[in-house]
Design an enzyme around this catalytic site. Structure first.
Site, PDB file in Angstrom:
ATOM      1  N   SER A 164       0.824  -1.209   0.000  1.00 39.21           N
ATOM      2  CA  SER A 164       0.000   0.000   0.000  1.00 39.21           C
ATOM      3  C   SER A 164       0.857   1.258   0.000  1.00 39.21           C
ATOM      4  CB  SER A 164      -0.900   0.041   1.238  1.00 39.21           C
ATOM      5  OG  SER A 164      -1.653  -1.121   1.338  1.00 39.21           O
TER       6      SER A 164
HETATM    7  N1  SAH Z   1      -2.235  -4.352   4.414  1.00 38.89           N
HETATM    8  C1  SAH Z   1      -1.506  -4.686   3.207  1.00 38.89           C
HETATM    9  C2  SAH Z   1      -2.232  -4.278   1.954  1.00 38.89           C
HETATM   10  C3  SAH Z   1      -2.966  -5.352   1.459  1.00 38.89           C
HETATM   11  S1  SAH Z   1      -3.814  -5.226  -0.073  1.00 38.89           S
HETATM   12  C4  SAH Z   1      -0.118  -4.099   3.188  1.00 38.89           C
HETATM   13  O1  SAH Z   1       0.222  -3.353   4.079  1.00 38.89           O
HETATM   14  O2  SAH Z   1       0.618  -4.409   2.271  1.00 38.89           O
HETATM   15  C5  SAH Z   1      -5.268  -6.112   0.444  1.00 38.89           C
HETATM   16  C6  SAH Z   1      -5.073  -7.556   0.835  1.00 38.89           C
HETATM   17  O3  SAH Z   1      -6.345  -8.037   1.263  1.00 38.89           O
HETATM   18  C7  SAH Z   1      -4.640  -8.482  -0.301  1.00 38.89           C
HETATM   19  O4  SAH Z   1      -3.500  -9.178   0.104  1.00 38.89           O
HETATM   20  C8  SAH Z   1      -5.826  -9.442  -0.462  1.00 38.89           C
HETATM   21  O5  SAH Z   1      -5.439 -10.754  -0.806  1.00 38.89           O
HETATM   22  C9  SAH Z   1      -6.441  -9.388   0.921  1.00 38.89           C
HETATM   23  N2  SAH Z   1      -7.855  -9.780   1.011  1.00 38.89           N
HETATM   24  C10 SAH Z   1      -8.860  -9.517   0.132  1.00 38.89           C
HETATM   25  N3  SAH Z   1     -10.027 -10.012   0.589  1.00 38.89           N
HETATM   26  C11 SAH Z   1      -9.766 -10.605   1.783  1.00 38.89           C
HETATM   27  C12 SAH Z   1     -10.555 -11.312   2.732  1.00 38.89           C
HETATM   28  N4  SAH Z   1     -11.863 -11.502   2.564  1.00 38.89           N
HETATM   29  N5  SAH Z   1      -9.942 -11.772   3.851  1.00 38.89           N
HETATM   30  C13 SAH Z   1      -8.612 -11.589   4.058  1.00 38.89           C
HETATM   31  N6  SAH Z   1      -7.820 -10.943   3.183  1.00 38.89           N
HETATM   32  C14 SAH Z   1      -8.376 -10.458   2.062  1.00 38.89           C
END
Ligand code: SAH
Length: 219
Positions: free
Chosen positions: A68
């Site tokens: 992010s």
């Molecule tokens: N917090 C992360 C950003 C993640 S992007 C960072 O700091 O890098 C969003 C993430 O949410 C992705 O890895 C995706 O696979 C995950 N995701 C999407 N839907 C989800 C769900 N229902 N439960 C858990 N993770 C999920």
């Protein structure tokens, strides 16, 4: 085992500049800025791309995954008002960068990811950097009932609606921060739980997250 990379003066300097940039973009919480100043974001990148690690941009880091944008991480973290010892649920572990910021702030973090490869990679890498949250694999839109309630919940993927289960798993006085909208754009929403069935909801700025996949996905 120590992490394979080092945090040298060049990266530390670049990180300071990033913190100044975030301050200019109106991130005001000094503790959040300090945490950004501590977590070696370049550790999440391949060495070839270290010159990108302290720009205020999102960046692909493999497994079809993006780390992010620092501004977004700071923005969401600021809204959580983390206090030392807070029990925090993070939905969407991804790279683990946001998770490290929460740990730096003294939170006890429970983080859940639905993609197995990402879950496994981050679960290996973070402890080697010295960050030790509790990792879970599964659909975070249902929260983590067996481990709740939580003081704070942060969703780092765009949700079509606020999952009811997450509200249930908040302590009274607890805060949920979640981007809500369609697949293109979401509004950052904060929900403060003021009583067993009472909530205060605020809608803030617009962002673009990857979608939260899992139920309930009805508009
Ligand atoms: N917090 C992360 C950003 C993640 S992007 C960072 O700091 O890098 C969003 C993430 O949410 C992705 O890895 C995706 O696979 C995950 N995701 C999407 N839907 C989800 C769900 N229902 N439960 C858990 N993770 C999920």
């Amino acid at each position: 085992m120590a992490y394979k990379y080092v945090d040298n003066y060049r990266e530390q300097g670049a990180r300071k500049k990033l913190v100044d940039e975030l301050r200019k973009k109106d991130i005001q919480d000094e503790q959040v800025l300090q945490a950004i100043g501590k977590v070696p974001r370049h550790f999440f990148f391949d060495e070839t791309f270290w010159n990108q690690a302290y720009k205020d941009i999102a960046f692909p880091i493999g497994e079809g995954q993006t780390i992010s944008q620092p501004y977004t991480v700071a923005y969401q973290t600021e809204l959580l008002h983390i206090k030392k010892g807070d029990k925090v649920l993070e939905i969407g572990t991804g790279s683990g960068y946001q998770c490290c910021i929460l740990v730096e702030l003294g939170a006890k973090v429970y983080t859940i990811e639905r993609q197995q490869k990402l879950y496994e990679r981050t679960k290996q890498v973070l402890p080697r950097m010295g960050y030790k949250p509790k990792f879970f694999l599964g659909d975070g839109s249902k929260g983590l009932e067996a481990y709740g309630p939580f003081d704070k919940i942060i969703v780092t993927a765009g949700a079509p609606t606020v999952p009811e289960m997450l509200l249930k798993q908040l302590n009274i006085g607890g805060i949920l921060v979640i981007p809500v909208g369609n697949e293109e754009l979401q509004k950052m929403v904060t929900i403060l739980k003021t009583g067993e069935n009472n909530y205060e909801r605020h809608e803030l700025d617009t962002f673009r997250f990857v979608p939260l996949i899992g139920g309930p996905l009805t508009p």
